[in-house]
Design an enzyme around this catalytic site. Structure first.
Site, PDB file in Angstrom:
ATOM      1  N   ALA A  25       1.252  -0.911   0.127  1.00 21.39           N
ATOM      2  CA  ALA A  25      -0.096   0.203  -0.438  1.00 21.39           C
ATOM      3  C   ALA A  25       1.094   1.321   0.372  1.00 21.39           C
ATOM      4  O   ALA A  25       0.485   2.222  -0.295  1.00 21.39           O
ATOM      5  CB  ALA A  25      -1.386   0.485   0.926  1.00 21.39           C
ATOM      6  N   ARG A  50      11.276   7.466  -1.487  1.00 22.03           N
ATOM      7  CA  ARG A  50      12.765   7.221  -2.003  1.00 22.03           C
ATOM      8  C   ARG A  50      13.214   7.161  -3.643  1.00 22.03           C
ATOM      9  O   ARG A  50      13.563   7.146  -3.783  1.00 22.03           O
ATOM     10  CB  ARG A  50      13.615   6.372  -0.841  1.00 22.03           C
ATOM     11  CG  ARG A  50      13.422   6.711   0.454  1.00 22.03           C
ATOM     12  CD  ARG A  50      14.029   5.512   1.530  1.00 22.03           C
ATOM     13  NE  ARG A  50      13.051   4.517   1.725  1.00 22.03           N
ATOM     14  CZ  ARG A  50      12.620   3.646   2.164  1.00 22.03           C
ATOM     15  NH1 ARG A  50      13.595   2.946   2.976  1.00 22.03           N
ATOM     16  NH2 ARG A  50      11.644   2.510   3.099  1.00 22.03           N
ATOM     17  N   ASN A  60      14.005   0.523  -1.912  1.00 19.96           N
ATOM     18  CA  ASN A  60      13.509   1.665  -2.090  1.00 19.96           C
ATOM     19  C   ASN A  60      13.873   2.660  -2.866  1.00 19.96           C
ATOM     20  O   ASN A  60      12.842   3.873  -2.808  1.00 19.96           O
ATOM     21  CB  ASN A  60      13.465   1.703  -0.319  1.00 19.96           C
ATOM     22  CG  ASN A  60      13.773   0.332   0.339  1.00 19.96           C
ATOM     23  OD1 ASN A  60      11.875   0.088   0.305  1.00 19.96           O
ATOM     24  ND2 ASN A  60      14.367  -0.395   0.863  1.00 19.96           N
ATOM     25  N   LYS A  66       3.147  -5.453 -40.909  1.00 20.79           N
ATOM     26  CA  LYS A  66       1.790  -5.308 -39.739  1.00 20.79           C
ATOM     27  C   LYS A  66       0.602  -6.670 -39.925  1.00 20.79           C
ATOM     28  O   LYS A  66       0.277  -6.426 -41.275  1.00 20.79           O
ATOM     29  CB  LYS A  66       1.557  -4.072 -39.559  1.00 20.79           C
ATOM     30  CG  LYS A  66       1.001  -3.809 -38.358  1.00 20.79           C
ATOM     31  CD  LYS A  66       0.046  -3.411 -38.171  1.00 20.79           C
ATOM     32  CE  LYS A  66      -1.901  -2.932 -39.585  1.00 20.79           C
ATOM     33  NZ  LYS A  66      -2.639  -2.277 -39.604  1.00 20.79           N
ATOM     34  N   ARG A  68       2.126   0.964 -64.763  1.00 16.39           N
ATOM     35  CA  ARG A  68       3.461   1.633 -65.327  1.00 16.39           C
ATOM     36  C   ARG A  68       2.582   1.695 -66.024  1.00 16.39           C
ATOM     37  O   ARG A  68       2.348   1.997 -67.403  1.00 16.39           O
ATOM     38  CB  ARG A  68       4.014   0.903 -64.840  1.00 16.39           C
ATOM     39  CG  ARG A  68       4.665   0.519 -65.936  1.00 16.39           C
ATOM     40  CD  ARG A  68       6.137  -0.861 -65.258  1.00 16.39           C
ATOM     41  NE  ARG A  68       6.772  -1.653 -66.636  1.00 16.39           N
ATOM     42  CZ  ARG A  68       7.649  -2.335 -66.540  1.00 16.39           C
ATOM     43  NH1 ARG A  68       7.464  -3.384 -65.009  1.00 16.39           N
ATOM     44  NH2 ARG A  68       7.936  -3.219 -67.950  1.00 16.39           N
TER      45      ARG A  68
HETATM   46  C1  UD1 Z   1      11.318  -2.321   6.479  1.00 13.30           C
HETATM   47  C2  UD1 Z   1      10.835  -2.741   7.680  1.00 13.30           C
HETATM   48  C3  UD1 Z   1      12.302  -2.739   8.507  1.00 13.30           C
HETATM   49  C4  UD1 Z   1      12.728  -3.338   7.172  1.00 13.30           C
HETATM   50  C5  UD1 Z   1      12.741  -3.613   5.927  1.00 13.30           C
HETATM   51  C6  UD1 Z   1      13.203  -4.810   4.592  1.00 13.30           C
HETATM   52  C7  UD1 Z   1       9.149  -1.505   8.709  1.00 13.30           C
HETATM   53  C8  UD1 Z   1       8.667  -0.297   9.722  1.00 13.30           C
HETATM   54  N1  UD1 Z   1      10.229  -1.776   8.787  1.00 13.30           N
HETATM   55  O1  UD1 Z   1      11.515  -0.793   6.087  1.00 13.30           O
HETATM   56  O2  UD1 Z   1      12.442  -3.063   9.232  1.00 13.30           O
HETATM   57  O3  UD1 Z   1      14.673  -3.999   7.315  1.00 13.30           O
HETATM   58  O4  UD1 Z   1      11.408  -3.044   5.302  1.00 13.30           O
HETATM   59  O5  UD1 Z   1      13.064  -4.163   3.919  1.00 13.30           O
HETATM   60  O6  UD1 Z   1       8.362  -2.288   9.012  1.00 13.30           O
HETATM   61  N2  UD1 Z   1       3.475  -0.576   3.212  1.00 13.30           N
HETATM   62  C9  UD1 Z   1       2.141  -0.880   3.426  1.00 13.30           C
HETATM   63  N3  UD1 Z   1       1.896   0.511   3.983  1.00 13.30           N
HETATM   64  C10 UD1 Z   1       1.568   1.121   5.065  1.00 13.30           C
HETATM   65  C11 UD1 Z   1       3.448   1.622   4.227  1.00 13.30           C
HETATM   66  C12 UD1 Z   1       4.074   0.659   3.461  1.00 13.30           C
HETATM   67  O7  UD1 Z   1       1.276  -2.012   2.303  1.00 13.30           O
HETATM   68  O8  UD1 Z   1       1.617   1.802   5.179  1.00 13.30           O
HETATM   69  C13 UD1 Z   1       4.134  -1.080   2.089  1.00 13.30           C
HETATM   70  C14 UD1 Z   1       5.120  -0.877   1.050  1.00 13.30           C
HETATM   71  O9  UD1 Z   1       4.210  -0.854  -0.118  1.00 13.30           O
HETATM   72  C15 UD1 Z   1       6.278  -1.792   1.056  1.00 13.30           C
HETATM   73  C16 UD1 Z   1       6.221  -2.933   2.724  1.00 13.30           C
HETATM   74  O10 UD1 Z   1       4.988  -2.280   3.351  1.00 13.30           O
HETATM   75  O11 UD1 Z   1       5.951  -2.712   0.191  1.00 13.30           O
HETATM   76  C17 UD1 Z   1       7.407  -2.224   3.589  1.00 13.30           C
HETATM   77  O12 UD1 Z   1       7.489  -1.259   3.654  1.00 13.30           O
HETATM   78  P1  UD1 Z   1       8.459   0.282   3.379  1.00 13.30           P
HETATM   79  O13 UD1 Z   1       8.482   1.474   3.640  1.00 13.30           O
HETATM   80  O14 UD1 Z   1       9.728  -0.376   2.241  1.00 13.30           O
HETATM   81  O15 UD1 Z   1       9.678  -0.386   4.487  1.00 13.30           O
HETATM   82  P2  UD1 Z   1      10.728  -0.051   4.731  1.00 13.30           P
HETATM   83  O16 UD1 Z   1      11.321   1.387   4.837  1.00 13.30           O
HETATM   84  O17 UD1 Z   1      11.802  -0.751   3.704  1.00 13.30           O
HETATM   85 MG    MG Z   2      11.334  -1.444   1.810  1.00 15.69          MG
END
Ligand code: UD1
Ligand code: MG
Length: 468
Positions: A21, A26, A238, A362, A451
């Site tokens: 979600a 980043r 990320n 095509k 032609r």
């Molecule tokens: C997260 C972990 C971190 C871990 C890392 C590994 C947390 C707080 N931290 O950090 O400890 O080392 O993953 O990759 O969990 N997402 C949602 N809803 C939200 C926020 C995020 O569904 O409200 C989803 C994102 O789309 C993503 C996943 O959760 O697919 C992880 O979120 P992300 O923001 O990437 O967490 P990290 O900072 O990578």
């Molecule tokens: Mg992540």
């Protein structure tokens, strides 16, 4: 948006929740993070492929929020379920939002939609480890040389006391190299009995799922961590740099897999081969080739350098010479393409047929052993078997409003520089003289000349020269 409640079955019922979600700040993108592609496919689609090998698709819940419709649309053919997290207040909040869908399962495996290298083997191993340990929460951890950016695992004996996010960690904690992969198994009862205890007193003001470790410990529950033997499987994407790093790793693995199945790939690091591409044994791929989407190539083919082939089906013994571009084309056994042929969607090239230099096609069918070897455009055409299309032939298929069809029957011979104004039909075995503009059907076995008649003025050039 579907979120269904499930019955409690007789055995241990397992769901998989995929967190997808988040916005992906980043990446600095207007598109949702989980739809960015590696190996030619959305990050989330890779995670779903792994998840589907562990549980049935109806037990997979993708948690969507940012651009939910777009994300759902991209992966819904996989048969998974969707849960809406709105607004997105962190990974802990993602699981709170999914509670109604998950509460009647015994355990839930939580995956991250942005970490596409995870395998079904590791997911299953983590589930088994969780059951063995009788834990409330089991974290997949990894020992990394460079743990920067990841949450760190704080151990207490062999169990886990807490997970600390990088931003909240002390200098001593930052030295810990065992990190949280973002993959977990939870027993749903302790998870949902305690999830409301999560707080948002952290630098992002979010509910961190990682804080469940400390919350569950306080509730006297066991929190375990299984250290993976394959740290590269947990990489998250990320940033753009992480994204392309994963893409490179994935494509490298793909090439190794193809090579072990009998495909020769010269200079594999120069080739871009998507994860769903299939290639038969004894086919050779030369440097700087791109094979995209669901392209399938048979055995004993040779794909020469700088060809870009997308969503196309190529049978056996096909030679694709340098610089060809194919999109949604179907090529039969023994055909020869290129150099520099452009086959656009709907091009069906028959057995042993040749499509040569600077030929564009095509929506056509080119019959067995027919040849269009030089500088030609064939669009919206049915070309029979054994037809020769001379250099520079053009099917004029478009009148500015509608597309019209050209039919060229078996054995016809189209002279060079012919213009075939569709709709038009060239009968079986007929000849079209070079440089003809054909606007009417040509009956079988006849000759059509369209032609201006040639005029020769003898001595004209000599006289002109003398006058000068
Ligand atoms: C997260 C972990 C971190 C871990 C890392 C590994 C947390 C707080 N931290 O950090 O400890 O080392 O993953 O990759 O969990 N997402 C949602 N809803 C939200 C926020 C995020 O569904 O409200 C989803 C994102 O789309 C993503 C996943 O959760 O697919 C992880 O979120 P992300 O923001 O990437 O967490 P990290 O900072 O990578
Ligand atoms: Mg992540």
């Amino acid at each position: 948006m579907k979120s269904s409640l499930n019955r409690t079955g007789p055995q241990s019922r397992t769901a998989i929740a995929i967190m997808a979600a988040g916005k992906g700040t980043r990446l600095k993108s207007k598109h949702p993070k989980v739809l960015h592609e590696v190996g030619g496919k959305a990050l989330l689609a890779h995670v779903i492929v792994a998840a589907r090998q562990v549980v049935d698709p109806q037990d997979i819940y993708v948690i969507v929020g940012h651009e939910a419709d777009k994300v759902q649309h991209t992966v819904q053919s996989s048969g998974v379920q969707f849960v809406l997290q709105e607004p997105q207040r962190g990974t802990g909040h993602a699981l709170m939002s999914a509670a109604p869908a998950l509460v009647n399962y015994d355990q839930v495996i939580v995956l991250s939609g942005d970490a596409p290298l995870i395998t079904a083997a590791t997911i299953s191993k983590l589930r088994d480890f969780h059951q063995q340990k009788k834990a409330a929460m089991t974290i997949l951890s990894a020992q990394l040389d460079n743990p920067t950016g990841y949450g760190r695992i704080i151990r207490e004996g062999s169990d886990v006391k807490a997970v600390v996010e990088e931003k909240s960690s002390t200098p001593a904690q930052r030295k810990i190299r065992e990190i949280n992969s973002g993959f977990y198994v939870f027993s749903t009862k302790p998870l949902f009995e305690n999830i409301e205890r999560l707080r948002t007193d952290n630098p992002h003001g979010e509910y961190y799922l990682t804080d469940m470790a400390a919350v569950l410990r306080k509730a006297k529950q066991r929190v375990a961590a299984m250290k993976t033997d394959y740290p590269s499987e947990i990489l998250g994407s990320n940033t753009r740099a992480e994204l392309v790093d994963i893409d490179r790793k994935m494509r490298h693995e793909k090439c190794l897999k193809l090579m072990s199945a009998g495909v020769t790939i010269f200079f594999p690091d120069t080739c871009v081969i998507d994860s769903d591409v299939e290639i038969g044994a004894d086919t050779t791929i030369e440097p700087f080739v791109q094979l995209r989407g669901n392209t399938r190539i048979g055995s004993d083919c040779r794909i020469r350098s700088y060809s870009v082939i997308q969503n196309s089906q190529i049978a056996n013994d096909v030679l694709v010479k340098p610089g060809c571009v194919l999109d949604e084309a179907t090529i039969s056994n023994g055909a020869i393409l290129g150099p520099y042929s452009h086959l656009r969607p709907g091009s069906e090239i028959g057995e042993g047929a040749h499509v040569g230099n600077f030929v564009e096609t095509k929506k056509i069918r080119l019959g067995k052993k027919s040849k269009a070897n030089h500088l030609t455009y064939l669009g919206d055409a049915e070309v029979g078997d054994g037809v020769n299309i001379g250099a520079g032939t053009i099917t004029c298929n478009y009148d500015g409003v509608h597309k019209h069809k050209t039919i060229i029957e078996d054995g016809a011979f189209i002279g060079s520089d012919a213009t075939l104004v569709a709709p038009v039909k060239i009968g079986k075995g007929a000849y079209v003289a070079a440089a003809s503009c054909i606007t009417e059907d040509v009956p079988p076995d006849s000759l059509a000349l369209g032609r201006a008649k040639q005029i020769v003025k003898e001595g004209w050039a000599k006289t002109k020269l003398e006058k000068r």
